[in-house]
Scaffold this motif. Structure first.
Motif, PDB file in Angstrom:
ATOM      1  N   GLU A 163      -4.742   0.153  -4.412  1.00 40.30           N
ATOM      2  CA  GLU A 163      -5.544  -0.541  -2.992  1.00 40.30           C
ATOM      3  C   GLU A 163      -5.071   0.449  -1.971  1.00 40.30           C
ATOM      4  OE1 GLU A 163      -4.826  -4.707  -2.656  1.00 40.30           O
ATOM      5  OE2 GLU A 163      -6.275  -5.195  -4.128  1.00 40.30           O
ATOM      6  N   CYS A 164      -5.275   1.535  -2.127  1.00 39.32           N
ATOM      7  CA  CYS A 164      -4.923   2.676  -1.236  1.00 39.32           C
ATOM      8  C   CYS A 164      -5.745   3.586  -0.779  1.00 39.32           C
ATOM      9  CB  CYS A 164      -3.643   3.371  -1.245  1.00 39.32           C
ATOM     10  SG  CYS A 164      -3.609   4.276  -2.782  1.00 39.32           S
ATOM     11  N   SER A 165      -5.842   4.520   0.077  1.00 34.57           N
ATOM     12  CA  SER A 165      -6.926   5.757   0.367  1.00 34.57           C
ATOM     13  C   SER A 165      -6.041   7.054   0.355  1.00 34.57           C
ATOM     14  CB  SER A 165      -7.437   5.433   1.785  1.00 34.57           C
ATOM     15  OG  SER A 165      -7.918   4.001   1.826  1.00 34.57           O
ATOM     16  N   ASP A 194       1.063   5.606   0.065  1.00 33.77           N
ATOM     17  CA  ASP A 194       0.209   6.834   0.647  1.00 33.77           C
ATOM     18  C   ASP A 194       0.512   7.918  -0.484  1.00 33.77           C
ATOM     19  OD1 ASP A 194      -0.273   5.963   3.241  1.00 33.77           O
ATOM     20  OD2 ASP A 194       1.700   6.069   3.890  1.00 33.77           O
ATOM     21  N   MET A 227       0.978  -1.130   0.162  1.00 35.90           N
ATOM     22  CA  MET A 227       0.114   0.034   0.148  1.00 35.90           C
ATOM     23  C   MET A 227       0.720   1.239  -0.095  1.00 35.90           C
ATOM     24  SD  MET A 227      -2.831   1.067   2.707  1.00 35.90           S
ATOM     25  CE  MET A 227      -4.047  -0.316   2.170  1.00 35.90           C
ATOM     26  N   SER A 260      -7.110   4.714  -5.865  1.00 34.56           N
ATOM     27  CA  SER A 260      -7.605   3.788  -4.854  1.00 34.56           C
ATOM     28  C   SER A 260      -7.682   2.190  -5.581  1.00 34.56           C
ATOM     29  CB  SER A 260      -8.832   3.991  -4.273  1.00 34.56           C
ATOM     30  OG  SER A 260      -8.793   5.249  -3.733  1.00 34.56           O
TER      31      SER A 260
END
Length: 207
Positions: free
Chosen positions: A26-28, A3, A1, A22
């Motif tokens: 697969e991240c926010s 950032d 993941m 995302s």
């Protein structure tokens, strides 16, 4: 993941980018609607990648990147813009690592650009590691100062990596500052989840 920080003054663009990134990684991602807001966020948090437009309300994207670098933040930046001129691109590329993606773009184009910057970041980090090691082990005057400058850039590139802490501990121990060296060594061990260490696994003798 990873950032990611998305900087754009158009809400629908931020929403689209966040959704695409995302899904791809697969991240926010976090978001900022202005360069000023983004700088405040970057003063408190570190990111693996920042996306930004050249044309922003208030401070523009070029000035934003300049101020990031002046703060010692060398996070890769992907410029995503429909209005960047060749002169803009030439100017901003002085403050790398930088890449450019023209609007409109496909999800696959976005993925390739982000992956390219992340790979460049890794390669740059490894290059700095070799350079820092060379300066630390050199006996030439001023080389420890050069090593420290490089290590600080490494902290910015990969803030969660234990390696810059191991390097800084070694540098500080060579300078005779054993107390601060031990702090960096302890920080490195805390980040080094596999406890592999860096060259050595023993604690620094502070007696």
């Amino acid at each position: 993941m990873i950032d990611v920080l998305v900087v754009d003054d158009e809400r629908h663009v931020r929403t689209l980018l966040i959704k695409m990134i995302s899904n791809l990684f697969e991240c926010s991602p976090k978001e900022a609607e202005s360069a000023e807001e983004a700088l405040k966020i970057c003063d408190k948090e570190r990111f693996d990648l920042i996306t930004a437009d050249i044309k922003l309300s208030g401070m523009d994207g070029i000035e934003f990147i300049k101020r990031l670098r002046l703060r010692g933040i060398f996070t890769p930046v992907l410029i995503i813009s429909a209005y960047a001129t060749p002169e803009d691109i030439a100017e901003v590329c002085r403050y790398g690592p930088i890449d450019f993606l023209a609007k409109p773009f496909t999800q696959d184009e976005l993925r390739k650009k982000i992956k390219g910057l992340l790979d460049l970041k890794r390669d740059t980090f490894e290059k700095y590691l070799r350079e820092a090691e060379g300066f630390i082990h050199s006996n030439l005057s001023g080389d420890l100062d050069k090593a420290e400058q490089i290590i600080r850039v490494m902290f910015s590139l990969m803030p969660s990596s234990p390696i810059p802490h191991y390097l800084m501990a070694e540098l500080l121990e060579k300078r005779g500052n054993r107390e601060l060296a031990q702090r960096h060594f302890n920080a490195a061990r805390a980040l080094d989840v596999e406890q592999r260490g860096y060259k050595r696994g023993e604690e620094i003798d502070t007696d």
